[in-house]
Write a protein that holds these residues in place. Sequence first.
Motif, PDB file in Angstrom:
ATOM      1  N   TYR A  82      17.670   1.230  10.233  1.00 42.26           N
ATOM      2  CA  TYR A  82      17.107  -0.089  10.540  1.00 42.26           C
ATOM      3  C   TYR A  82      17.446  -1.147   9.491  1.00 42.26           C
ATOM      4  O   TYR A  82      17.633  -2.313   9.831  1.00 42.26           O
ATOM      5  CB  TYR A  82      15.593   0.010  10.748  1.00 42.26           C
ATOM      6  N   VAL A  83      17.552  -0.764   8.226  1.00 42.31           N
ATOM      7  CA  VAL A  83      17.874  -1.738   7.178  1.00 42.31           C
ATOM      8  C   VAL A  83      19.378  -1.971   7.086  1.00 42.31           C
ATOM      9  O   VAL A  83      19.851  -3.115   7.145  1.00 42.31           O
ATOM     10  CB  VAL A  83      17.301  -1.289   5.811  1.00 42.31           C
ATOM     11  N   ASN A  84      20.151  -0.908   6.951  1.00 45.35           N
ATOM     12  CA  ASN A  84      21.577  -1.042   6.660  1.00 45.35           C
ATOM     13  C   ASN A  84      22.468  -1.222   7.880  1.00 45.35           C
ATOM     14  O   ASN A  84      23.587  -1.711   7.744  1.00 45.35           O
ATOM     15  CB  ASN A  84      22.053   0.156   5.843  1.00 45.35           C
ATOM     16  N   LYS A  85      21.984  -0.847   9.049  1.00 46.02           N
ATOM     17  CA  LYS A  85      22.811  -1.001  10.251  1.00 46.02           C
ATOM     18  C   LYS A  85      22.302  -2.103  11.174  1.00 46.02           C
ATOM     19  O   LYS A  85      23.086  -2.855  11.721  1.00 46.02           O
ATOM     20  CB  LYS A  85      22.908   0.320  10.998  1.00 46.02           C
ATOM     21  N   VAL A  86      20.986  -2.180  11.345  1.00 43.26           N
ATOM     22  CA  VAL A  86      20.434  -3.171  12.270  1.00 43.26           C
ATOM     23  C   VAL A  86      20.079  -4.476  11.552  1.00 43.26           C
ATOM     24  O   VAL A  86      20.102  -5.539  12.153  1.00 43.26           O
ATOM     25  CB  VAL A  86      19.213  -2.579  13.031  1.00 43.26           C
ATOM     26  N   GLY A  87      19.763  -4.409  10.262  1.00 44.00           N
ATOM     27  CA  GLY A  87      19.513  -5.619   9.487  1.00 44.00           C
ATOM     28  C   GLY A  87      18.056  -6.006   9.325  1.00 44.00           C
ATOM     29  O   GLY A  87      17.751  -7.139   8.950  1.00 44.00           O
ATOM     30  N   PHE A  88      17.133  -5.068   9.579  1.00 52.08           N
ATOM     31  CA  PHE A  88      15.713  -5.349   9.377  1.00 52.08           C
ATOM     32  C   PHE A  88      15.413  -5.419   7.878  1.00 52.08           C
ATOM     33  O   PHE A  88      16.136  -4.867   7.060  1.00 52.08           O
ATOM     34  CB  PHE A  88      14.842  -4.269  10.000  1.00 52.08           C
ATOM     35  N   VAL A  89      14.314  -6.067   7.536  1.00 57.18           N
ATOM     36  CA  VAL A  89      13.860  -6.185   6.151  1.00 57.18           C
ATOM     37  C   VAL A  89      12.807  -5.107   5.886  1.00 57.18           C
ATOM     38  O   VAL A  89      11.856  -4.955   6.659  1.00 57.18           O
ATOM     39  CB  VAL A  89      13.259  -7.585   5.896  1.00 57.18           C
ATOM     40  N   LEU A  90      12.981  -4.351   4.799  1.00 55.47           N
ATOM     41  CA  LEU A  90      12.008  -3.335   4.409  1.00 55.47           C
ATOM     42  C   LEU A  90      10.849  -4.023   3.691  1.00 55.47           C
ATOM     43  O   LEU A  90      11.013  -4.537   2.586  1.00 55.47           O
ATOM     44  CB  LEU A  90      12.666  -2.291   3.497  1.00 55.47           C
ATOM     45  N   ASP A  91       9.694  -4.060   4.346  1.00 57.22           N
ATOM     46  CA  ASP A  91       8.515  -4.724   3.783  1.00 57.22           C
ATOM     47  C   ASP A  91       7.686  -3.791   2.904  1.00 57.22           C
ATOM     48  O   ASP A  91       7.202  -4.196   1.851  1.00 57.22           O
ATOM     49  CB  ASP A  91       7.608  -5.251   4.907  1.00 57.22           C
ATOM     50  N   HIS A  92       7.486  -2.564   3.378  1.00 56.63           N
ATOM     51  CA  HIS A  92       6.655  -1.583   2.662  1.00 56.63           C
ATOM     52  C   HIS A  92       7.236  -0.197   2.843  1.00 56.63           C
ATOM     53  O   HIS A  92       7.726   0.140   3.913  1.00 56.63           O
ATOM     54  CB  HIS A  92       5.221  -1.533   3.218  1.00 56.63           C
ATOM     55  N   ASP A  93       7.128   0.599   1.808  1.00 56.96           N
ATOM     56  CA  ASP A  93       7.387   2.039   1.873  1.00 56.96           C
ATOM     57  C   ASP A  93       6.400   2.666   0.909  1.00 56.96           C
ATOM     58  O   ASP A  93       6.630   2.703  -0.299  1.00 56.96           O
ATOM     59  CB  ASP A  93       8.830   2.366   1.502  1.00 56.96           C
ATOM     60  N   HIS A  94       5.271   3.104   1.441  1.00 57.35           N
ATOM     61  CA  HIS A  94       4.193   3.586   0.593  1.00 57.35           C
ATOM     62  C   HIS A  94       3.821   5.020   0.977  1.00 57.35           C
ATOM     63  O   HIS A  94       3.428   5.282   2.112  1.00 57.35           O
ATOM     64  CB  HIS A  94       2.968   2.676   0.723  1.00 57.35           C
ATOM     65  N   ARG A  95       3.967   5.930   0.026  1.00 51.69           N
ATOM     66  CA  ARG A  95       3.580   7.321   0.241  1.00 51.69           C
ATOM     67  C   ARG A  95       2.188   7.516  -0.344  1.00 51.69           C
ATOM     68  O   ARG A  95       2.000   7.442  -1.568  1.00 51.69           O
ATOM     69  CB  ARG A  95       4.573   8.264  -0.421  1.00 51.69           C
ATOM     70  N   VAL A  96       1.222   7.740   0.531  1.00 51.33           N
ATOM     71  CA  VAL A  96      -0.161   7.948   0.110  1.00 51.33           C
ATOM     72  C   VAL A  96      -0.347   9.387  -0.355  1.00 51.33           C
ATOM     73  O   VAL A  96      -1.000   9.649  -1.359  1.00 51.33           O
ATOM     74  CB  VAL A  96      -1.129   7.624   1.277  1.00 51.33           C
ATOM     75  N   SER A  97       0.260  10.324   0.387  1.00 49.79           N
ATOM     76  CA  SER A  97       0.185  11.752   0.074  1.00 49.79           C
ATOM     77  C   SER A  97       1.359  12.430   0.760  1.00 49.79           C
ATOM     78  O   SER A  97       2.161  11.773   1.422  1.00 49.79           O
ATOM     79  CB  SER A  97      -1.140  12.344   0.576  1.00 49.79           C
ATOM     80  N   ASP A  98       1.448  13.755   0.641  1.00 54.47           N
ATOM     81  CA  ASP A  98       2.515  14.483   1.331  1.00 54.47           C
ATOM     82  C   ASP A  98       2.379  14.372   2.842  1.00 54.47           C
ATOM     83  O   ASP A  98       3.348  14.547   3.576  1.00 54.47           O
ATOM     84  CB  ASP A  98       2.506  15.962   0.925  1.00 54.47           C
ATOM     85  N   ASP A  99       1.163  14.080   3.314  1.00 52.66           N
ATOM     86  CA  ASP A  99       0.902  14.009   4.750  1.00 52.66           C
ATOM     87  C   ASP A  99       0.854  12.585   5.299  1.00 52.66           C
ATOM     88  O   ASP A  99       0.706  12.401   6.501  1.00 52.66           O
ATOM     89  CB  ASP A  99      -0.436  14.695   5.073  1.00 52.66           C
ATOM     90  N   LEU A 100       0.948  11.587   4.420  1.00 53.43           N
ATOM     91  CA  LEU A 100       0.839  10.208   4.892  1.00 53.43           C
ATOM     92  C   LEU A 100       1.802   9.298   4.136  1.00 53.43           C
ATOM     93  O   LEU A 100       1.713   9.138   2.914  1.00 53.43           O
ATOM     94  CB  LEU A 100      -0.597   9.696   4.710  1.00 53.43           C
ATOM     95  N   ARG A 101       2.731   8.740   4.890  1.00 49.45           N
ATOM     96  CA  ARG A 101       3.698   7.766   4.365  1.00 49.45           C
ATOM     97  C   ARG A 101       3.796   6.626   5.359  1.00 49.45           C
ATOM     98  O   ARG A 101       3.970   6.849   6.558  1.00 49.45           O
ATOM     99  CB  ARG A 101       5.072   8.409   4.185  1.00 49.45           C
ATOM    100  N   PHE A 102       3.684   5.400   4.866  1.00 52.16           N
ATOM    101  CA  PHE A 102       3.710   4.216   5.718  1.00 52.16           C
ATOM    102  C   PHE A 102       4.922   3.358   5.366  1.00 52.16           C
ATOM    103  O   PHE A 102       5.075   2.938   4.230  1.00 52.16           O
ATOM    104  CB  PHE A 102       2.424   3.396   5.549  1.00 52.16           C
ATOM    105  N   VAL A 103       5.775   3.111   6.369  1.00 53.46           N
ATOM    106  CA  VAL A 103       6.950   2.259   6.205  1.00 53.46           C
ATOM    107  C   VAL A 103       6.836   1.136   7.226  1.00 53.46           C
ATOM    108  O   VAL A 103       6.542   1.380   8.396  1.00 53.46           O
ATOM    109  CB  VAL A 103       8.260   3.051   6.434  1.00 53.46           C
ATOM    110  N   GLN A 104       7.032  -0.084   6.768  1.00 50.63           N
ATOM    111  CA  GLN A 104       7.003  -1.250   7.662  1.00 50.63           C
ATOM    112  C   GLN A 104       8.276  -2.054   7.465  1.00 50.63           C
ATOM    113  O   GLN A 104       8.678  -2.327   6.336  1.00 50.63           O
ATOM    114  CB  GLN A 104       5.787  -2.120   7.377  1.00 50.63           C
ATOM    115  N   LEU A 105       8.922  -2.414   8.580  1.00 49.73           N
ATOM    116  CA  LEU A 105      10.138  -3.219   8.569  1.00 49.73           C
ATOM    117  C   LEU A 105       9.988  -4.356   9.555  1.00 49.73           C
ATOM    118  O   LEU A 105       9.298  -4.222  10.566  1.00 49.73           O
ATOM    119  CB  LEU A 105      11.352  -2.376   8.964  1.00 49.73           C
ATOM    120  N   THR A 106      10.673  -5.462   9.268  1.00 53.89           N
ATOM    121  CA  THR A 106      10.576  -6.635  10.139  1.00 53.89           C
ATOM    122  C   THR A 106      11.965  -7.149  10.482  1.00 53.89           C
ATOM    123  O   THR A 106      12.799  -7.337   9.589  1.00 53.89           O
ATOM    124  CB  THR A 106       9.783  -7.760   9.439  1.00 53.89           C
ATOM    125  N   PRO A 107      12.226  -7.385  11.778  1.00 56.29           N
ATOM    126  CA  PRO A 107      13.486  -8.033  12.139  1.00 56.29           C
ATOM    127  C   PRO A 107      13.521  -9.436  11.537  1.00 56.29           C
ATOM    128  O   PRO A 107      12.491 -10.110  11.459  1.00 56.29           O
ATOM    129  CB  PRO A 107      13.423  -8.111  13.667  1.00 56.29           C
TER     130      PRO A 107
END
Length: 122
Positions: free
Chosen positions: A22-47
Amino acid sequence: MDWKIELIDVPVTDVDRAIDFYVNKVGFVLDHDHRVSDDLRFVQLTPPGSACSIAFGTGLTEMAPGSQKGIQVVIPDADAARAQLVEAGVAASDVDEQPWGRFVFFDDPDGNSWSLQQVPPR
């Protein structure tokens, strides 16, 4: 009262591969990449230019990877959008001419499908 869609879940199997796509091929902006634990990771991207973002990660949704179908994004120029995707290595459809717009379709590595629409002049 305004109702605004601001975040759509996109279920993926490999979070890092999805970020790369999504970032390198489609061109979205990486807003967040937050790993809370091994079981929870939140990534948000915006066109670019969008008020709505996508989210994926670990522990966020029960949807099966690849099951998000028909996310539609409005773009100013279908030919330019297709050229940008193809140049980046994304398998994009030819421009589909319809009375209600010009469309380009593509899938992410998991099979989540996208539609890009150039709206006809009003």
